[in-house]
Write a protein that holds these residues in place. Sequence first.
Motif, PDB file in Angstrom:
ATOM      1  N   LEU A   9       0.826  -1.206   0.000  1.00  0.00           N
ATOM      2  CA  LEU A   9       0.000   0.000   0.000  1.00  0.00           C
ATOM      3  C   LEU A   9       0.859   1.254   0.000  1.00  0.00           C
ATOM      4  O   LEU A   9       0.532   2.256  -0.650  1.00  0.00           O
ATOM      5  N   ASN A  10       1.967   1.194   0.717  1.00  0.00           N
ATOM      6  CA  ASN A  10       2.879   2.334   0.750  1.00  0.00           C
ATOM      7  C   ASN A  10       3.505   2.581  -0.623  1.00  0.00           C
ATOM      8  O   ASN A  10       3.737   3.731  -1.018  1.00  0.00           O
ATOM      9  N   VAL A  12       2.048   1.828  -3.526  1.00  0.00           N
ATOM     10  CA  VAL A  12       0.993   2.280  -4.446  1.00  0.00           C
ATOM     11  C   VAL A  12       0.546   3.704  -4.136  1.00  0.00           C
ATOM     12  O   VAL A  12       0.127   4.443  -5.035  1.00  0.00           O
ATOM     13  N   ALA A  13       0.662   4.099  -2.867  1.00  0.00           N
ATOM     14  CA  ALA A  13       0.132   5.403  -2.433  1.00  0.00           C
ATOM     15  C   ALA A  13       1.021   6.562  -2.876  1.00  0.00           C
ATOM     16  O   ALA A  13       1.409   7.415  -2.076  1.00  0.00           O
ATOM     17  N   HIS A  14       1.336   6.578  -4.148  1.00  0.00           N
ATOM     18  CA  HIS A  14       2.076   7.681  -4.746  1.00  0.00           C
ATOM     19  C   HIS A  14       1.310   8.147  -5.977  1.00  0.00           C
ATOM     20  O   HIS A  14       0.778   7.333  -6.730  1.00  0.00           O
ATOM     21  N   ILE A  18      -0.581   5.895  -9.057  1.00  0.00           N
ATOM     22  CA  ILE A  18      -2.028   5.954  -9.275  1.00  0.00           C
ATOM     23  C   ILE A  18      -2.341   6.451 -10.680  1.00  0.00           C
ATOM     24  O   ILE A  18      -3.194   5.896 -11.390  1.00  0.00           O
ATOM     25  N   GLY A 356       3.179  -4.241  -3.929  1.00  0.00           N
ATOM     26  CA  GLY A 356       2.620  -3.102  -4.641  1.00  0.00           C
ATOM     27  C   GLY A 356       2.097  -3.487  -6.013  1.00  0.00           C
ATOM     28  O   GLY A 356       1.068  -2.974  -6.478  1.00  0.00           O
ATOM     29  N   SER A 360      -1.719  -3.059  -7.239  1.00  0.00           N
ATOM     30  CA  SER A 360      -1.928  -2.248  -8.442  1.00  0.00           C
ATOM     31  C   SER A 360      -2.731  -2.996  -9.494  1.00  0.00           C
ATOM     32  O   SER A 360      -3.576  -2.410 -10.189  1.00  0.00           O
TER      33      SER A 360
END
Length: 493
Positions: A9-10, A12-14, A18, A356, A360
């Motif tokens: 999650l860390n 992907v959280a960019h 996204i 990730g 994704s």
Amino acid sequence: MFDSILLGLNEVAHLNVILAIVLGAIIGITIGSIPGLEPAGVIAILLPLSFSMEPLAGVMLLVGVYGGAWYGGAIPAILMNTPGTPVAVLTTYDGYPMAQRGEGKRALSIAYTSSFVGGIISVAALVFLAPVLAKVATKFGSPEFAMLALLGMTFVVLAHGKHVFSAAMMLGFGIFLGSVGLDRSFNTPIYTFGQTWLLGGVPLVPAVIGLFAMSQAFVLLSNKGPDSFETKLEGTGYFGGFVDLLRHKIVVVRSAILGVFMGLLPGVGEFGSQFFSYTLAQKFSKDPDSFGKGNPAGLIASETSNNAVTASVMVPLLAFGIPADALMAMLLAVFTVHNYTPGPTLFAERPEFISGLYISLFLMNIVAFLYLTFATRWMVNLTKISGKFIGAVILILGFVGSYSQNYQASDALIALFFAVIGYVLRRNGIPGIPIILGMVLGPVFLTRLKQSMGISNGDMTMFFTRPISVILLSLTVISILVFIIGKIRQSRA
């Protein structure tokens, strides 16, 4: 397990990741919606761009286009009886008759929902299978990797059925191109003919761009007659697909399993999974005669199976570092540029990247499904775009993309060379994918073979005394024998 999810999650959280997921899916859907425009060409053009992105963002941009195209390919297949992507051929069998009956929206809903379910199951299979096979890969040495590459090349050839001889020739041509350059073992130039710019080998990116993108542009530019279409939507609602899938649960599960399994086999992929899924759906149906006349089960089998391949095809790449098709060869190039080595070490050294990637892929399927559910009424208008205009744009982008990787004119000329080859192959029905896989798998096979011979002092029995090597070699021989026996029976019939 929970820690790996948090790490993923860390990753992907960019914002760039996204955006890559969303843009990749939308571009793929758009490409699939335009008849005559293949996703491989667009992916090839985007390949140089992905090198400048973060690893996960670059990979997801390409995978998003790949997965999204299979979603979007259903639109022209159902409404126009024209496959938007090559693997949407069977979708026309039952999708178009449904549209002719005034059930176009229902057919699209079934296609979207089937694609979504197949895609999600494929990602789940990747999550569970890739780590297991990566552990198996730790027991691989040079002989095993040589036999695995040989098995992959064999599947690539045999998967082309009627064109098996031409596929073998193209694979051989690809292996030859892959051997060009400086041999690191003996520091000797091979097939460079005194040209210093060939010492680094034939670059993969310009070859891919020329063979898939620019050759398709030549085809679009040379087509005569009308190159745009008019379509219309009829029926009500895009949300009834889940109800239809619940009515055909066995077809969904069987098609998804076949798609996942076929994705693991190099060169087989979507075509094999679609064929077997559709055939089995018809065979076990209570009304087999209705297939090809608008039976929802046929549409479900087709769309579920081809999307169940999209993530499982990544298993051989992630676990062994062996690409199963042309797109995986492009992804391998992305990994290489970012110093990521697919295989067991990737799972141990980059667990955050692997997690990730899983997350994704789930998000990509969700984005594609939601986008199509709400944007189909506008997507239909893409069929009105002139094919010649699209071809001109692709040709320009192809030259720009091939040159921008290293800013060398020779790369643009190589792309043009492969574009001409690709155009000739397309016009004569000869497969071009084996060339790229030969360029990738050929050096793997030759390098590992030389290493094996060095370890055993030239003793070929090494391949027959190691269990995994024997199994892989046996699978290669059995595959060839089964194909030959099938051809003999077919000729007698």
